[in-house]
Design a protein around this motif. Sequence first.
Motif, mmCIF file in Angstrom:
data_model
loop_
_atom_site.group_PDB
_atom_site.id
_atom_site.type_symbol
_atom_site.label_atom_id
_atom_site.label_comp_id
_atom_site.label_asym_id
_atom_site.label_seq_id
_atom_site.Cartn_x
_atom_site.Cartn_y
_atom_site.Cartn_z
ATOM 1 N N SER A 188 0.895 -1.046 0.227
ATOM 2 C CA SER A 188 -0.133 -0.129 0.059
ATOM 3 C C SER A 188 0.973 1.191 0.078
ATOM 4 N N PHE A 189 2.084 1.407 0.934
ATOM 5 C CA PHE A 189 2.925 2.393 0.656
ATOM 6 C C PHE A 189 3.492 2.727 -0.556
ATOM 7 N N SER A 198 -0.164 10.497 -7.032
ATOM 8 C CA SER A 198 1.014 9.895 -6.148
ATOM 9 C C SER A 198 1.090 10.996 -4.851
ATOM 10 N N ARG A 199 1.200 10.377 -3.745
ATOM 11 C CA ARG A 199 1.331 11.127 -2.748
ATOM 12 C C ARG A 199 2.592 11.025 -2.115
ATOM 13 N N SER A 200 3.133 11.954 -1.346
ATOM 14 C CA SER A 200 4.280 11.968 -0.501
ATOM 15 C C SER A 200 4.373 11.048 0.577
ATOM 16 N N ARG A 201 5.755 10.627 0.825
ATOM 17 C CA ARG A 201 5.915 9.643 1.896
ATOM 18 C C ARG A 201 5.429 9.964 3.036
ATOM 19 N N ARG A 202 5.567 11.255 3.589
ATOM 20 C CA ARG A 202 4.537 11.570 4.541
ATOM 21 C C ARG A 202 3.146 11.404 4.554
ATOM 22 N N GLU A 203 2.470 11.766 3.653
ATOM 23 C CA GLU A 203 1.122 11.774 3.348
ATOM 24 C C GLU A 203 0.840 10.254 3.431
ATOM 25 N N LYS A 214 2.325 7.742 5.075
ATOM 26 C CA LYS A 214 2.677 7.345 6.462
ATOM 27 C C LYS A 214 1.342 7.398 6.991
ATOM 28 N N GLU A 215 0.797 8.853 6.976
ATOM 29 C CA GLU A 215 -0.410 9.400 7.636
ATOM 30 C C GLU A 215 -1.619 8.419 7.292
ATOM 31 N N GLU A 216 -1.603 8.197 5.992
ATOM 32 C CA GLU A 216 -2.821 7.368 5.559
ATOM 33 C C GLU A 216 -2.567 5.859 6.352
ATOM 34 N N LEU A 217 -1.436 5.424 6.397
ATOM 35 C CA LEU A 217 -1.203 4.056 6.916
ATOM 36 C C LEU A 217 -1.597 4.232 8.255
ATOM 37 N N ALA A 218 -1.366 5.285 9.157
ATOM 38 C CA ALA A 218 -1.677 5.509 10.425
ATOM 39 C C ALA A 218 -3.404 5.663 10.583
ATOM 40 N N ARG A 219 -3.832 6.151 9.628
ATOM 41 C CA ARG A 219 -5.566 6.394 9.784
ATOM 42 C C ARG A 219 -5.973 4.925 9.585
ATOM 43 N N ASN A 220 -5.439 4.185 8.800
ATOM 44 C CA ASN A 220 -6.205 2.626 8.773
ATOM 45 C C ASN A 220 -5.468 1.527 9.699
ATOM 46 N N ALA A 221 -4.698 1.892 10.481
ATOM 47 C CA ALA A 221 -4.239 1.176 11.410
ATOM 48 C C ALA A 221 -5.304 0.351 12.477
ATOM 49 N N GLY A 222 -5.427 -0.680 12.521
ATOM 50 C CA GLY A 222 -6.576 -1.742 13.419
ATOM 51 C C GLY A 222 -7.587 -1.732 12.529
ATOM 52 N N SER A 223 -7.800 -1.184 11.134
ATOM 53 C CA SER A 223 -8.933 -1.729 10.208
ATOM 54 C C SER A 223 -8.221 -2.347 9.175
ATOM 55 N N GLN A 224 -7.661 -1.713 8.114
ATOM 56 C CA GLN A 224 -7.237 -2.330 6.990
ATOM 57 C C GLN A 224 -5.760 -2.995 7.477
ATOM 58 N N PHE A 225 -4.857 -2.351 8.304
ATOM 59 C CA PHE A 225 -3.587 -2.859 8.551
ATOM 60 C C PHE A 225 -3.204 -3.210 10.295
ATOM 61 N N ASP A 226 -2.410 -4.209 10.475
ATOM 62 C CA ASP A 226 -2.076 -4.541 11.692
ATOM 63 C C ASP A 226 -1.248 -3.274 12.330
ATOM 64 N N PRO A 227 -1.888 -2.647 13.582
ATOM 65 C CA PRO A 227 -1.304 -1.455 13.869
ATOM 66 C C PRO A 227 0.186 -1.606 14.399
ATOM 67 N N VAL A 228 0.527 -2.873 14.958
ATOM 68 C CA VAL A 228 1.875 -3.072 15.202
ATOM 69 C C VAL A 228 2.990 -2.952 13.957
ATOM 70 N N VAL A 245 5.870 3.250 10.011
ATOM 71 C CA VAL A 245 6.214 4.694 10.120
ATOM 72 C C VAL A 245 7.495 5.131 10.485
ATOM 73 N N GLY A 246 8.008 4.232 11.376
ATOM 74 C CA GLY A 246 9.411 4.546 12.027
ATOM 75 C C GLY A 246 10.524 4.395 10.761
ATOM 76 N N VAL A 247 10.413 3.328 9.805
ATOM 77 C CA VAL A 247 11.621 3.134 9.013
ATOM 78 C C VAL A 247 11.376 3.321 7.664
ATOM 79 N N LEU A 248 10.221 3.773 6.957
ATOM 80 C CA LEU A 248 10.045 4.139 5.867
ATOM 81 C C LEU A 248 10.184 5.650 5.383
#
Length: 399
Positions: A356-357, A369-374, A376-390, A396-399
């Motif tokens: 997804s990233f 196309s989105r920026s890397r910051r955008e 990662k923000e989208e990944l965070a918004r979908n943590a717990g629903s689409q993606f494993d929050p862990v 978010v820390g390494v990408l």
Amino acid sequence: MKIKTRFFTELMMALALMMDLDENRKLYHGWRVGILAEKMAQKILPEYRTQIFYAGLLHDIGAISLENHVTWYIDQKEHFKNPILLKHPEKGAKVIREIEPLSIAADMIMDHHEYWDGSGYPHGAKGNAINIGGQILRIADTFDLLARVKPPLDFNGIKTALMGRRGSEFSDLMYELMIATLEEDDFFDKVISEKAVSEILPKVVRELPPVDLSSCKTDVENAAKVFAQVIDAKHSYTAGHSERVASYTYEIAKGMGIEEKTAKRYEIAAYLHDAGKVAVPKSILDKPSSLTLEEFKLMKRHPVYTMEIVSMISELKDLVLVAGGHHERYDGFGYPEGLRGENIPLGARIMAVADSFDAMTSLRPYQKSRSRREAKEELARNAGSQFDPVVVKAAVGVL
């Protein structure tokens, strides 16, 4: 069969099958051409029968980016109007040369669209200037196309069609060799059946002299990279996608504290994760608007095909569910199985984030196309629903 030889053989068979996926069916074009070319080679080129078998399996590898499967393009005259087709022998030969033990096969692939009378391509070679392996591939390729005519041709019908091309497309010798091969032990009845082809191939492989791998340095990861390059060549906008997803998958896994060996296995699975997408028509993958229900059903099949392809390679069987699970969602609303939470393999949960990233940060027909910051923000918004929050936290820390 030694492990290294088995891995190489299974990888080539899987690569050929991947190229012959067409929507919801397997066409077995490369498999049939490989089987037929090898049997013909037994009679006049026995010392090269292994090379010609692999050349047959992979002869159309340079045509992966066509709008439709290569078997749809029957008229050679139309090939000269299509730049992808016109360049595919050279492109295919170049890819195969990256697979160290198949350099001889690469030369055969280069010539498989040359015609005996000089009217073929890419170089307009004529007569005995055409690689003899390429000559065998040419007539075997033509046989497969004739075998797909509707209504089906019987033996006499195909024999007549081939006779009409002798002296122009191929030599008298090649024609006679083909007919003798088809008549021997009722081989025509066997090779004409797609079901029989899938049963014959493993037997051919067992009886072939093995490829010389003594000087081959290709390991699992490098072989997977070649596979990924072929997958991504299907679409111009996916160039490098599988390699980037593999890199992100590895980085996330390491960021989660996963041991090196396991992280590298996840990386290999990521190289292969889109293998099944080759079966999805470009019109669907490139569609800028929403998919219809039928189109989405077809799209949802691609992870299943990925799993089938990866499962053919014994050394990668532990990665089947990882490679095919990258569209499962943490909340259970993904596909193809609708798995939920930790029932989704960890490698697949990591790859879902990596995939997804890369999709968000790359230019696609259906989104900006989105920026890397955008992203990662989208990944965070979908943590717990689409993606494993862990996984998202690590990403978010390494990408």
